[in-house]
Design an enzyme around this catalytic site. Structure first.
Site, PDB file in Angstrom:
ATOM      1  N   HIS A 356     -26.559  17.032  72.249  1.00 12.78           N
ATOM      2  CA  HIS A 356     -27.408  17.747  71.282  1.00 12.78           C
ATOM      3  C   HIS A 356     -26.914  19.174  71.073  1.00 12.78           C
ATOM      4  O   HIS A 356     -26.168  19.724  71.883  1.00 12.78           O
ATOM      5  CB  HIS A 356     -28.872  17.692  71.701  1.00 12.78           C
ATOM      6  CG  HIS A 356     -29.281  18.603  72.820  1.00 12.78           C
ATOM      7  ND1 HIS A 356     -29.860  19.834  72.607  1.00 12.78           N
ATOM      8  CD2 HIS A 356     -29.243  18.441  74.167  1.00 12.78           C
ATOM      9  CE1 HIS A 356     -30.152  20.394  73.767  1.00 12.78           C
ATOM     10  NE2 HIS A 356     -29.791  19.578  74.735  1.00 12.78           N
ATOM     11  N   ASP A 366     -27.062  24.807  78.357  1.00 10.23           N
ATOM     12  CA  ASP A 366     -27.818  23.726  77.719  1.00 10.23           C
ATOM     13  C   ASP A 366     -28.135  24.080  76.276  1.00 10.23           C
ATOM     14  O   ASP A 366     -28.989  24.932  76.014  1.00 10.23           O
ATOM     15  CB  ASP A 366     -29.114  23.503  78.503  1.00 10.23           C
ATOM     16  CG  ASP A 366     -29.969  22.374  77.958  1.00 10.23           C
ATOM     17  OD1 ASP A 366     -29.485  21.609  77.108  1.00 10.23           O
ATOM     18  OD2 ASP A 366     -31.131  22.261  78.396  1.00 10.23           O
ATOM     19  N   GLU A 403     -33.304  18.025  70.229  1.00 10.59           N
ATOM     20  CA  GLU A 403     -33.486  17.348  71.522  1.00 10.59           C
ATOM     21  C   GLU A 403     -34.469  18.101  72.394  1.00 10.59           C
ATOM     22  O   GLU A 403     -35.280  17.505  73.113  1.00 10.59           O
ATOM     23  CB  GLU A 403     -32.137  17.220  72.238  1.00 10.59           C
ATOM     24  CG  GLU A 403     -32.169  16.381  73.516  1.00 10.59           C
ATOM     25  CD  GLU A 403     -32.488  17.169  74.780  1.00 10.59           C
ATOM     26  OE1 GLU A 403     -32.614  16.557  75.849  1.00 10.59           O
ATOM     27  OE2 GLU A 403     -32.628  18.421  74.694  1.00 10.59           O
ATOM     28  N   ASP A 432     -25.443  16.031  78.041  1.00  9.55           N
ATOM     29  CA  ASP A 432     -26.421  17.008  77.567  1.00  9.55           C
ATOM     30  C   ASP A 432     -25.793  18.385  77.738  1.00  9.55           C
ATOM     31  O   ASP A 432     -25.127  18.885  76.839  1.00  9.55           O
ATOM     32  CB  ASP A 432     -27.716  16.858  78.364  1.00  9.55           C
ATOM     33  CG  ASP A 432     -28.864  17.659  77.785  1.00  9.55           C
ATOM     34  OD1 ASP A 432     -28.661  18.860  77.549  1.00  9.55           O
ATOM     35  OD2 ASP A 432     -29.951  17.116  77.564  1.00  9.55           O
ATOM     36  N   HIS A 515     -33.197  27.264  80.114  1.00 11.83           N
ATOM     37  CA  HIS A 515     -34.109  27.453  78.982  1.00 11.83           C
ATOM     38  C   HIS A 515     -34.621  28.892  78.853  1.00 11.83           C
ATOM     39  O   HIS A 515     -35.673  29.121  78.241  1.00 11.83           O
ATOM     40  CB  HIS A 515     -35.297  26.494  79.067  1.00 11.83           C
ATOM     41  CG  HIS A 515     -34.970  25.088  78.651  1.00 11.83           C
ATOM     42  ND1 HIS A 515     -35.940  24.121  78.486  1.00 11.83           N
ATOM     43  CD2 HIS A 515     -33.794  24.479  78.365  1.00 11.83           C
ATOM     44  CE1 HIS A 515     -35.377  22.985  78.123  1.00 11.83           C
ATOM     45  NE2 HIS A 515     -34.067  23.176  78.052  1.00 11.83           N
TER      46      HIS A 515
END
Length: 713
Positions: A356, A366, A403, A432, A515
């Site tokens: 993604h 990520d 995603e 990922d 994140h």
């Protein structure tokens, strides 16, 4: 800003790769003069074409701005991916879907010693670090929030619930701590954040706060964090979705094409997939400030924070929280980028590589480490084509969108193409994030285990140039190959919804700045992969597995591994349920049938590979095609059209997520759900449900045996 820091080891690796490439090109030139090169020659050439410079360059380009799904910056990232695929002469197109996305409008959080006392308001801001090269675009970072969080205001005393698992809430109940009517604070880790909110709601909480504890993300109380060290700064916050389903919440089970049928947000909330109480993520600093205001019983040792942290108590109160979250759920267009290298002999058989693109902030780990690696693979495949390679089967490079909102882009595409995929897909290979630290990790459906091991034996370990990836992998502390039952990435729709053999690989496990706005290029360059050799190793491994699946005349599937896995899991289940009034005979009988079918297929494979064998089917393309179809379609038989009880989207009966924690992979998830009902109710009817689920799994395994045998009963 420098993009790489050269070293002697780095240069030595590059010189060695260049020498290997030159030798392979000489061999290729020699073969081209006299006969077509073998597929294995091309595969060796692929491994020699690596470049950590290009991987680093792609990562820097992809992470210059935060690029959350639905944003202009994410559309620009899609344009970059398209430009690289196009430059590699790979046919590329965009597939768009109109999906429900969620953005924050207003957030507030205050803490007082009692409802009428003066309150402390939290600013809910991640601070820019000194020397941040991306400070000029920091204003584009989306405010800290939970996607799809329930809009509303809640107030109450605070209760501490550890990681927010069902077991944690059960322990609070056993300790006499009242959760109902209060605000729960839990720490990130182990449990999917959406399940933390759901679990809290089931126990009566009115709101949830989730913080990043220094024990797990901040390196303790040593005072060193990013950019000096890898740890999350005190103001760092983990963003993320609290939606518990997969794909667009308003189109459960069908694609979100324009003007499609949709259910309402209220219906999604009523289903339990979107939360019914508000929640907010907060920093470790704010989380500890709240915990200081909680009294009551001291929590157990394994509920405590890092050394130097204040004692964590259970509550409730006297600390009193006022929390408000207002969100905007709106239909937005997302863009999947699909690149296609058409197969020569079997263009209607598909091998997928997927990653993604969207990120909550800069997303260096990520997902952009994975996207950069995907682009590195694309560049190498282009070079192979220039030297005359064409895959036997079609290879598709898929760059998914949204995603992070919980698997929207990949799920919508799978639902949109369900019937074609179930008849033509060979395997799905997911990355990922590619790199967050050292240590190689792989998960797969079991028939791909041996292929992964063989590929790892041909890839150099980026952290020890004297050995292969396999050498370091087998001596690591982690399980060699995990299973794909959890719902944490884009493989979920492929394996759990429609039964496609799948793989997920990465370097590193959980990482501290996950994140948060600190997941940027500087963090990767300093701590994740300073010389980008791990990126190269993932590209090596990912591409080699794809090439084997695309080029081998017989698909490299080993169902003996699957049979062993089924038997081992069944034996474990029996030990757990010893004395339960159910019969496991149907399950073991079906596994015996499957073992025989797997042995028969293996015998046929050896017959094909035996040069002295004169079997007619060896030279019969139709027979070979039929053999491969059996290998390809067997995984589909492990799915059930009705899906799991109460979770109809999840149709795989062998691997699926826990109903209380999406991150947790379970074997025989339907049986596990039934066990939970038996444990909680102890009613005879629950035992009947458990027996029914055992029969359902047994029937699925029997069907898989029929497919593998390739014969009607």
């Amino acid at each position: 800003m420098k993009t790489l820091r050269p070293s002697a080891a780095n240069n030595a690796a590059r010189y060695a790769a260049a020498a290997v490439t030159a030798a392979l090109l000489l061999l290729l030139f020699h073969q081209l003069r006299f006969s077509p090169p073998s597929k294995s020659t091309y595969h060796s050439l692929f491994l020699s074409l690596s470049s950590n410079d290009t991987a680093a360059g792609h990562l820097l380009s992809l992470t210059r701005r935060p690029h959350v799904a639905g944003s202009e910056a994410n559309a620009a990232a899609a344009a970059y991916v398209i430009s690289i695929f196009s430059a590699a002469s790979i046919s590329t197109h965009i597939v768009s879907y109109d999906v429900l996305l969620s953005y924050p409008v207003h957030r507030s959080l205050s803490l007082s010693s009692d409802p009428s006392g003066p309150a402390i308001s939290f600013d809910l801001v991640q601070e820019i670090y000194e020397g941040d090269p991306f400070a000029d675009v920091a204003s584009e970072v989306i405010p800290t929030f939970h996607a799809y969080a329930h809009s509303g205001t809640a107030a109450g005393q605070v209760v501490y619930a550890n990681y927010g698992s069902v077991e944690d809430f059960t322990a609070l109940r056993a300790a006499g701590v009242e959760v109902a009517g209060n605000v729960v604070i839990a720490r990130y880790g182990h449990v999917y954040r959406g399940d933390v909110v759901r679990n809290a709601h089931l126990f009566g909480a009115v709101a949830v706060i989730i913080f990043s504890d220094a024990k797990d993300y901040g390196g303790g109380q040593k005072g060193k964090w990013f950019p000096e060290n890898k740890w999350l700064p005190p103001t760092g916050v983990q963003l993320g979705s609290v939606y518990r389903g997969a794909g667009d919440p308003t189109t459960p089970g069908w694609a979100s094409v324009s003007a499609s049928e949709r259910i309402s947000v209220d219906e999604v909330i009523a289903s339990g997939l979107m939360p019914a109480i508000p929640s907010l993520p907060v920093s470790g600093r704010d989380g500890v400030a709240i915990l200081r205001m909680i009294g009551g019983e001291i929590a157990a040792d394994d509920w405590q924070g890092a050394r130097g942290a204040p004692p964590y108590r259970l509550g409730p109160g006297p600390g009193f929280i006022n929390l408000t979250y207002i969100g905007n759920e709106t239909i937005m267009t997302i863009q999947n980028v699909i690149a296609v290298i058409e197969g020569k002999e079997e263009p209607d058989r598909y091998v997928f590589l997927g990653n993604h693109r969207d990120a909550w902030t800069f997303g260096a780990v990520d997902p952009s480490s994975g996207t950069a690696t995907l682009l590195e693979v694309a560049g190498r495949l282009n070079k192979l084509q220039k030297y005359g390679w064409r895959p036997r089967r079609t290879i598709l490079l898929c760059n998914w969108d949204a995603e992070d909102y919980h698997l929207l882009g990949s799920t919508e595409w799978v639902e949109d193409n369900r019937d074609i995929l179930t008849s033509r897909a060979v395997a799905y290979l997911n990355v990922d994030y590619a790199v967050s630290d050292n240590g190689f990790h792989a998960s797969s459906t079991p028939q791909l285990d041996e292929l992964l091991k063989e590929a790892a034996k041909k890839v150099q370990d980026p952290d020890n140039l004297t050995q292969t990836l396999y050498d370091s992998w087998v001596i690591s502390d982690s399980p060699l190959i995990r299973r794909l039952g959890g719902g944490g990435s884009d493989f979920a729709a492929f394996v759990q919804h429609i039964g496609i053999p799948s793989v997920n690989v990465k370097f590193g496990q959980d990482y501290p700045v996950y994140h948060s706005m600190y997941d940027d290029f500087v963090w990767m360059q300093k701590f994740g992969d300073p010389f980008f050799l791990r990126h190269v190793a993932v590209a090596d491994f990912w591409g080699l597995v794809a090439l084997k699946l695309a080029d081998d005349e017989l698909l490299p599937f080993d169902y003996k591994s699957y049979a062993y896995e089924l038997e081992n899991s069944a034996n474990t289940l029996v030990k757990r349920l010893l004395g339960m009034p159910v019969s496991f005979a149907p399950l073991f009988n079906s596994i015996e049938e499957f073992k025989k079918a797997a042995a028969m297929v293996e015998m046929q494979r050896k017959e094909f590979e035996d040069k002295d064998c004169t079997s007619i089917w060896k030279s019969n393309p139709i027979k070979i095609r039929e053999f491969n179809d059996r290998l390809m379609m067997t995984e589909r038989a492990f799915t059930d059209p009705e899906g799991l009880l109460g979770r109809p989207w999840h149709k795989h009966l062998i691997y699926g997520p826990s109903q209380y924690n999406v991150y947790l992979s379970q074997t025989f998830p339907g049986i596990e759900d039934a066990i939970d009902k038996v444990t909680s109710s102890k009613e005879q009817e629950s035992c009947h449900l458990l027996q029914h689920e055992i029969w359902r799994v047994a029937r699925a395994i029997t069907q898989a045996s029929h497919v593998l045998n390739g014969k009607l009963t």
